[in-house]
Design an enzyme around this catalytic site. Structure first.
Site, mmCIF file in Angstrom:
data_model
loop_
_atom_site.group_PDB
_atom_site.id
_atom_site.type_symbol
_atom_site.label_atom_id
_atom_site.label_comp_id
_atom_site.label_asym_id
_atom_site.label_seq_id
_atom_site.Cartn_x
_atom_site.Cartn_y
_atom_site.Cartn_z
ATOM 1 N N HIS A 7 0.829 -1.213 0.000
ATOM 2 C CA HIS A 7 0.000 0.000 0.000
ATOM 3 C C HIS A 7 0.860 1.258 0.000
ATOM 4 C CE1 HIS A 7 1.010 0.886 4.172
ATOM 5 N NE2 HIS A 7 0.868 -0.410 4.404
ATOM 6 N N GLU B 123 -1.971 -7.362 7.676
ATOM 7 C CA GLU B 123 -0.625 -7.261 8.240
ATOM 8 C C GLU B 123 -0.546 -8.026 9.552
ATOM 9 O OE1 GLU B 123 2.420 -7.365 8.224
ATOM 10 O OE2 GLU B 123 3.051 -5.332 7.644
#
Length: 456
Positions: free
Chosen positions: A259, A335
């Site tokens: 990202h 994550e």
């Protein structure tokens, strides 16, 4: 009886998206090109465009000699296997096209062969010329194609002459602009194809957190690495077959996008899934726009799957707008949970939790303070997610928008590298990596930490 070779290809920039095909008829005895065909067909899928290319090639062969034996060569495993009768045709869009192709010439006159992508460059070029013409609001023409080839040859000759005549700036060993200049010079002289892909240089141990680690140390291989990076950036999401056997079929290719930046990224703070869930910063949104534009130009992404966290969903949404695709969410791409370390810098964690940090750096089973997620647990989760996505997207190219640890873990598992390799990988915000997974269980890492699109 005359013998023709028909080479055909088709492509879609978006799948479905703006599509076109190309086909060429070659005299099997002399190797002479007898006919070319290409057309922009509007919005369609890759497979429809490939079948349209096959039809155009067969019809061109028919027009030249209806009695000729025709050997079709394509890099589409799907089309070749279906037209050979070894695979069933299930998709409703494919059935009428396959039926029509089977009726152009008597089946006894036509044979089919799968070839690697790099051996189908002529038809691929024509298909891309057709899509480029469609983008301009035009249709492909043979005259324009010839003119472009002449112009391209002239540009290549001028570039090669300039590269030989002018010294290439050296710069310091790790200077990116100098490395890019060397790469351009090497490409102009036709040398880049001989340069093996370079691995990132090891960096000092740093936390495998959702922030960029230190830049790789400069090495004497910097020029070669720059050449390999340029080549890889041109082929990401359109990988070659590598060492995989031809009968393995098309792999599931995962293009891995970290990202864009968040406010925590420049501060190098732990940002996992255990509490902090920042949005993209202005810089991060601009990075996502650049990624989207670059991937739209390459035109090979077929699906997008993202982590459920805000920063990945925002990045995926921006990229999806460029590609005209929907975004699926998979919790397995989240994550690592960094527990009590969320929002802290590496230095702050070392100061507050030195024993826990040392254990975490040494043992993949160790958890961050506060019942965080260990690297071993992350690897187990990522392996399961990988297997699920491979099964769902066999033969497809999928953009996975995720985070540092998931991407590094997928690369580590593909390479069979030890857990400590996580600390030796550089992964920048909005970088692209790529791994292809074959039917026999083997994987091929095609690209790692490419950020060339951010410098465009």
């Amino acid at each position: 009886m005359r013998e023709f070779i028909v080479e055909a290809d088709g492509g879609s920039r978006g799948n479905p998206g703006p599509a076109g095909y190309g086909a060429v008829v070659i005299d099997a005895a002399s190797g002479q090109t007898l006919a070319e065909a290409a057309e922009y067909i509007g919005v369609a899928t890759n497979n429809v465009a490939e079948y349209r290319g096959l039809l155009a090639g067969l019809r061109a062969a028919l027009a030249l000699d209806p009695t000729a034996a025709v050997h079709v060569r394509m890099d589409s495993k799907l089309v070749i296997e279906q037209m050979s009768g070894r695979w069933k045709i299930k998709h409703p869009d494919m059935k009428p096209l396959a039926f029509e192709a089977s009726r152009v010439l008597p089946p006894t006159q036509v044979t089919y062969e799968w070839i690697p992508r790099e051996q189908n460059k002529h038809a691929d070029r024509l298909a891309n010329e057709a899509m480029d013409a469609g983008k301009r609001g035009e249709q492909w023409s043979a005259a324009a194609s010839t003119a472009e080839l002449v112009a391209a040859d002239a540009r290549a000759a001028r570039a090669a002459a300039k590269a030989v005549a002018e010294p290439v700036p050296s710069g310091p060993p790790g200077d990116a602009s100098a490395g890019a200049a060397r790469a351009r010079a090497a490409l102009a002289q036709g040398r880049s194809k001989d340069v093996p892909p370079a691995s990132p240089a090891p960096s000092a141990a740093a936390p495998a957190e959702d922030v960029p680690s230190a830049s790789p140390a400069p090495s004497a291989a910097a020029p070669a690495k720059a050449e390999a990076d340029v080549r890889a950036a041109r082929t990401v999401a359109a990988p070659s077959s590598g060492w995989a056997p031809a009968d393995m079929g098309a792999p599931a290719t995962f293009v891995l996008l970290r990202h864009g930046e968040t406010p925590l990224t420049p501060q190098k703070r732990f940002s996992g899934s255990g509490g902090t869930d920042p949005s993209l910063s202005d810089v991060g949104r601009e990075q996502a726009e650049r990624v989207g534009a670059a991937l739209a130009r390459r035109g090979t992404i077929q699906h997008i799957v993202a982590s459920p966290l805000t920063r990945t969903r925002e990045t995926a949404g921006i990229v999806a707008a460029h590609l005209g695709l929907d975004v699926s969410i998979d919790d397995g791409l989240r994550e690592t949970d960094f527990g009590a370390w969320e929002g802290l810098t590496f230095g702050e964690v070392r100061e507050r939790y030195p024993d826990d940090l040392n254990a975490w750096l040494a043992d993949p089973e160790a958890r961050p303070t506060g019942d965080g997620e260990s690297f071993a647990a992350t690897a187990t989760r990522m392996a399961a997610t990988r297997d699920k996505l491979i099964a769902a997207y066999t033969g497809r190219t999928v953009l996975l928008v995720t985070h540092v640890t998931p991407i590094k873990t997928l690369v580590r598992l593909a390479l069979g590298a030890p857990p400590e390799s996580l600390f030796r990988m550089e992964l920048s915000a909005a970088s692209l990596s790529a791994v292809a997974y074959y039917a026999d269980g083997n994987a091929s890492v095609r690209l790692f930490n490419d950020t060339s699109h951010l410098r465009a």
